[in-house]
Design a protein around this motif. Structure first.
Motif, mmCIF file in Angstrom:
data_model
loop_
_atom_site.group_PDB
_atom_site.id
_atom_site.type_symbol
_atom_site.label_atom_id
_atom_site.label_comp_id
_atom_site.label_asym_id
_atom_site.label_seq_id
_atom_site.Cartn_x
_atom_site.Cartn_y
_atom_site.Cartn_z
ATOM 1 N N GLN A 1 26.351 3.003 -21.221
ATOM 2 C CA GLN A 1 25.664 2.091 -21.945
ATOM 3 C C GLN A 1 26.078 1.692 -23.153
ATOM 4 O OE1 GLN A 1 21.366 2.173 -22.091
ATOM 5 N NE2 GLN A 1 21.012 -0.232 -22.195
ATOM 6 N N LEU A 2 25.935 2.742 -24.163
ATOM 7 C CA LEU A 2 26.427 2.857 -25.453
ATOM 8 C C LEU A 2 27.983 2.203 -25.399
ATOM 9 C CD1 LEU A 2 25.694 2.966 -28.359
ATOM 10 C CD2 LEU A 2 26.147 5.371 -28.314
ATOM 11 N N ARG A 3 28.749 2.880 -24.773
ATOM 12 C CA ARG A 3 30.118 2.354 -24.614
ATOM 13 C C ARG A 3 30.301 1.079 -24.432
ATOM 14 N NH1 ARG A 3 31.025 7.310 -22.113
ATOM 15 N NH2 ARG A 3 32.219 8.927 -23.465
ATOM 16 N N GLY A 4 29.517 0.487 -23.696
ATOM 17 C CA GLY A 4 29.314 -1.035 -23.013
ATOM 18 C C GLY A 4 29.093 -1.843 -24.440
ATOM 19 N N GLY B 1 30.119 -5.736 -28.710
ATOM 20 C CA GLY B 1 29.914 -6.082 -30.210
ATOM 21 C C GLY B 1 31.551 -6.067 -30.730
ATOM 22 N N LEU B 2 32.527 -5.121 -30.523
ATOM 23 C CA LEU B 2 33.663 -5.551 -30.934
ATOM 24 C C LEU B 2 34.153 -6.777 -30.387
ATOM 25 C CD1 LEU B 2 35.043 -1.818 -30.591
ATOM 26 C CD2 LEU B 2 34.466 -3.079 -32.657
ATOM 27 N N GLU B 3 34.055 -7.138 -29.386
ATOM 28 C CA GLU B 3 34.743 -8.253 -28.738
ATOM 29 C C GLU B 3 33.965 -9.698 -29.285
ATOM 30 O OE1 GLU B 3 34.043 -7.777 -24.341
ATOM 31 O OE2 GLU B 3 35.629 -6.164 -24.491
#
Length: 85
Positions: free
Chosen positions: A50-53, A58-60
């Motif tokens: 979930q954190l990776r997602g 956020g980066l996108e």
């Protein structure tokens, strides 16, 4: 739920640790202890995914022109609305 039997080999120190956890009353037997460890690992893995997602999202999303104070206020308002603050 189908149960599968597994055979594992562990060092004496780990066996002593497991026995101590059982003797403390937290677990009934070795299997219950192992199942609890696996459940916790599954939960941690789900949280990491979930954190990776969220990081990818956020980066996108690109750069923001908002001030840090404005972002903090929006987050606080959202957490209050969700009952988490």
């Amino acid at each position: 739920m189908t149960m599968m039997r597994k055979t594992i080999t562990i060092p004496d120190a780990m066996e002593s640790w497991i026995k101590a956890r059982i003797e403390s009353g937290l677990y009934v037997n070795d299997s219950e202890y192992m199942r609890d460890l696996i459940r916790r690992d599954q939960e941690r893995h789900a949280g990491e995914e979930q954190l990776r997602g969220l990081i990818a999202e956020g980066l996108e999303s690109g750069m923001s022109n908002a001030r840090a104070a404005d972002i903090k206020k929006r987050v606080e308002d959202r957490l209050k609305a969700d009952g988490r603050l």
